[in-house]
Write a protein that holds these residues in place. Sequence first.
Motif, PDB file in Angstrom:
ATOM      1  N   HIS A 191       1.041  -1.454  -0.195  1.00 23.21           N
ATOM      2  CA  HIS A 191      -0.137   0.003   0.098  1.00 23.21           C
ATOM      3  C   HIS A 191       0.864   0.984  -0.155  1.00 23.21           C
ATOM      4  CE1 HIS A 191      -3.103  -3.123   0.905  1.00 23.21           C
ATOM      5  NE2 HIS A 191      -3.239  -3.103   2.599  1.00 23.21           N
ATOM      6  N   TRP A 192       2.163   1.587   0.671  1.00 25.78           N
ATOM      7  CA  TRP A 192       3.243   2.141   0.680  1.00 25.78           C
ATOM      8  C   TRP A 192       4.465   1.991   0.682  1.00 25.78           C
ATOM      9  CZ3 TRP A 192       5.868   2.131   5.180  1.00 25.78           C
ATOM     10  CH2 TRP A 192       5.356   2.140   6.075  1.00 25.78           C
ATOM     11  N   GLN A 193       5.370   2.528   0.601  1.00 26.10           N
ATOM     12  CA  GLN A 193       6.744   2.009   0.190  1.00 26.10           C
ATOM     13  C   GLN A 193       7.533   3.169   1.466  1.00 26.10           C
ATOM     14  OE1 GLN A 193       8.884  -1.551  -1.745  1.00 26.10           O
ATOM     15  NE2 GLN A 193       7.466  -0.387  -3.094  1.00 26.10           N
ATOM     16  N   ALA A 194       8.908   2.919   1.970  1.00 24.87           N
ATOM     17  CA  ALA A 194       9.478   4.146   2.087  1.00 24.87           C
ATOM     18  C   ALA A 194      10.983   3.905   1.809  1.00 24.87           C
ATOM     19  CB  ALA A 194       9.799   4.407   3.513  1.00 24.87           C
ATOM     20  N   ARG A 195      11.874   4.271   1.360  1.00 26.15           N
ATOM     21  CA  ARG A 195      13.418   3.404   0.468  1.00 26.15           C
ATOM     22  C   ARG A 195      14.209   4.648   1.659  1.00 26.15           C
ATOM     23  NH1 ARG A 195       9.400   4.003  -3.074  1.00 26.15           N
ATOM     24  NH2 ARG A 195       8.839   2.281  -4.957  1.00 26.15           N
ATOM     25  N   PHE A 196      15.200   3.675   2.509  1.00 29.56           N
ATOM     26  CA  PHE A 196      16.551   4.741   2.623  1.00 29.56           C
ATOM     27  C   PHE A 196      17.213   4.345   1.948  1.00 29.56           C
ATOM     28  CE2 PHE A 196      12.722   4.179   5.705  1.00 29.56           C
ATOM     29  CZ  PHE A 196      13.067   5.409   6.293  1.00 29.56           C
ATOM     30  N   SER A 197      18.304   5.149   0.985  1.00 29.96           N
ATOM     31  CA  SER A 197      19.471   4.636   0.148  1.00 29.96           C
ATOM     32  C   SER A 197      20.610   5.067   1.051  1.00 29.96           C
ATOM     33  CB  SER A 197      20.070   6.418  -1.041  1.00 29.96           C
ATOM     34  OG  SER A 197      20.041   7.361   0.343  1.00 29.96           O
ATOM     35  N   PHE A 198      21.582   3.996   0.851  1.00 30.66           N
ATOM     36  CA  PHE A 198      22.618   3.797   1.109  1.00 30.66           C
ATOM     37  C   PHE A 198      23.615   5.210   1.629  1.00 30.66           C
ATOM     38  CE2 PHE A 198      27.335   4.431   0.779  1.00 30.66           C
ATOM     39  CZ  PHE A 198      27.925   3.122   1.683  1.00 30.66           C
ATOM     40  N   GLY A 199      24.124   5.389   2.928  1.00 31.20           N
ATOM     41  CA  GLY A 199      24.687   6.747   3.565  1.00 31.20           C
ATOM     42  C   GLY A 199      23.709   7.219   4.331  1.00 31.20           C
ATOM     43  N   THR A 200      22.315   6.566   4.263  1.00 34.92           N
ATOM     44  CA  THR A 200      21.389   7.955   4.805  1.00 34.92           C
ATOM     45  C   THR A 200      21.266   7.595   6.787  1.00 34.92           C
ATOM     46  OG1 THR A 200      18.914   6.914   3.084  1.00 34.92           O
ATOM     47  CG2 THR A 200      18.575   7.837   5.867  1.00 34.92           C
ATOM     48  N   ALA A 221     -10.329   9.644  10.447  1.00 36.28           N
ATOM     49  CA  ALA A 221     -12.437   9.255   9.816  1.00 36.28           C
ATOM     50  C   ALA A 221     -12.609   7.766   8.922  1.00 36.28           C
ATOM     51  CB  ALA A 221     -12.676  10.920   8.736  1.00 36.28           C
ATOM     52  N   ALA A 222     -13.398   7.409   9.290  1.00 32.09           N
ATOM     53  CA  ALA A 222     -13.650   6.285   9.538  1.00 32.09           C
ATOM     54  C   ALA A 222     -13.823   5.730   7.653  1.00 32.09           C
ATOM     55  CB  ALA A 222     -15.328   5.671   9.952  1.00 32.09           C
ATOM     56  N   LYS A 223     -14.698   7.268   7.509  1.00 34.73           N
ATOM     57  CA  LYS A 223     -14.226   6.654   5.312  1.00 34.73           C
ATOM     58  C   LYS A 223     -13.371   7.285   4.694  1.00 34.73           C
ATOM     59  CE  LYS A 223     -14.763  12.139   5.443  1.00 34.73           C
ATOM     60  NZ  LYS A 223     -13.537  11.932   4.967  1.00 34.73           N
ATOM     61  N   ASP A 224     -11.670   7.096   5.820  1.00 32.90           N
ATOM     62  CA  ASP A 224     -10.518   7.352   5.162  1.00 32.90           C
ATOM     63  C   ASP A 224      -9.609   5.561   5.491  1.00 32.90           C
ATOM     64  OD1 ASP A 224     -11.620  10.097   4.514  1.00 32.90           O
ATOM     65  OD2 ASP A 224     -10.557  10.898   6.019  1.00 32.90           O
ATOM     66  N   VAL A 225     -10.178   5.327   6.209  1.00 34.92           N
ATOM     67  CA  VAL A 225      -9.756   3.816   6.570  1.00 34.92           C
ATOM     68  C   VAL A 225      -9.758   3.064   5.280  1.00 34.92           C
ATOM     69  CG1 VAL A 225      -9.466   1.686   7.874  1.00 34.92           C
ATOM     70  CG2 VAL A 225      -9.539   3.700   9.070  1.00 34.92           C
ATOM     71  N   PRO A 226      -8.808   2.644   4.632  1.00 40.15           N
ATOM     72  CA  PRO A 226      -9.029   2.215   3.443  1.00 40.15           C
ATOM     73  C   PRO A 226      -9.555   1.062   3.041  1.00 40.15           C
ATOM     74  CG  PRO A 226      -6.231   2.628   3.540  1.00 40.15           C
ATOM     75  CD  PRO A 226      -7.041   2.694   4.969  1.00 40.15           C
ATOM     76  N   ARG A 230      -9.236  -3.080   6.086  1.00 39.76           N
ATOM     77  CA  ARG A 230     -10.124  -2.970   7.707  1.00 39.76           C
ATOM     78  C   ARG A 230     -10.208  -4.026   8.594  1.00 39.76           C
ATOM     79  NH1 ARG A 230     -15.398   0.553   6.184  1.00 39.76           N
ATOM     80  NH2 ARG A 230     -14.157   2.652   5.364  1.00 39.76           N
ATOM     81  N   ASP A 231     -10.463  -5.420   7.552  1.00 41.59           N
ATOM     82  CA  ASP A 231     -10.354  -6.321   8.426  1.00 41.59           C
ATOM     83  C   ASP A 231      -9.231  -6.904   9.298  1.00 41.59           C
ATOM     84  OD1 ASP A 231     -12.547  -7.379   7.022  1.00 41.59           O
ATOM     85  OD2 ASP A 231     -11.638  -8.641   5.418  1.00 41.59           O
TER      86      ASP A 231
END
Length: 262
Positions: A191-200, A221-226, A230-231
């Motif tokens: 659903h999302w990714q975070a990438r930290f390069s060499f040297g971070t 908000a309930a409507k903003d939960v993907p 939810r399960d």
Amino acid sequence: MSADPFKNLDPTQTVKVLPRHLAGPGPASPHTAWPFPFDKDWSLHQPEEGTAFATSPCLRLWTSLVLEPDKPRKGTWTIAANRVPFGPAAWQITLDASTPVELLHDLHTELLDLYLEDRHSDRDWLYEDATAPYEAYAPLFARGWSHQVKTGGTQIFLAPDGLGGVRHRYATTGSDGPTWTAWGGYPSEPHWQARFSFGTPTTLVAAFTASLISTEPFHRAAKDVPFHTRDHLYIATATAKQPTGHSPAIPSPAGPGPGLTR
């Protein structure tokens, strides 16, 4: 498949949700993610709709949010450090715009602390961080995350639900891709990714993983939960703001605990 826990909630009702990696992005707002002192010495640039930049006074550190037109959840957050103003990036962090904004806030807060420490020291903390890698992944074990060691110098840590992870390439070079990667969802379709390069600086990675596994629920908000997460969430209706130091009820790897239900 379990019943939808949001079925009987008003779409605008605020709920508290865990785990954090499945809570959804929240508001994709630079003002929510960036704790920088813009009223003092940091600069904020927003030349066009959907693009925002923040830069440090020394111009060696910058962070941005670039959203795709008409797609508020599609885009990229980028954090980078240059050894000289406007020079090539010494290291870079990229995160999908769908990354929970609270994780971004905690990461940028640590970035600001590291910048201030670097600014008032004779050591380049932004480029010579001595934090050991285990400080970024050891806390994962305490929250029940599994550990796999792969060939080629890679280790992977998976959340108890299997829907979040952290990958560490401990035998890498600057050309081998990110040293650290974190994600929410299945690795094949996150659903999302975070990438930290060499040297971070590992300090920043440790701040991110600490926020990732924190037991402080996110408010949504309930409507903003993907729908697709939810399960797998524990939820509770939000209550009045608790006094400082109060710890809300949280789920453990073995179950939700009091106050939060699935």
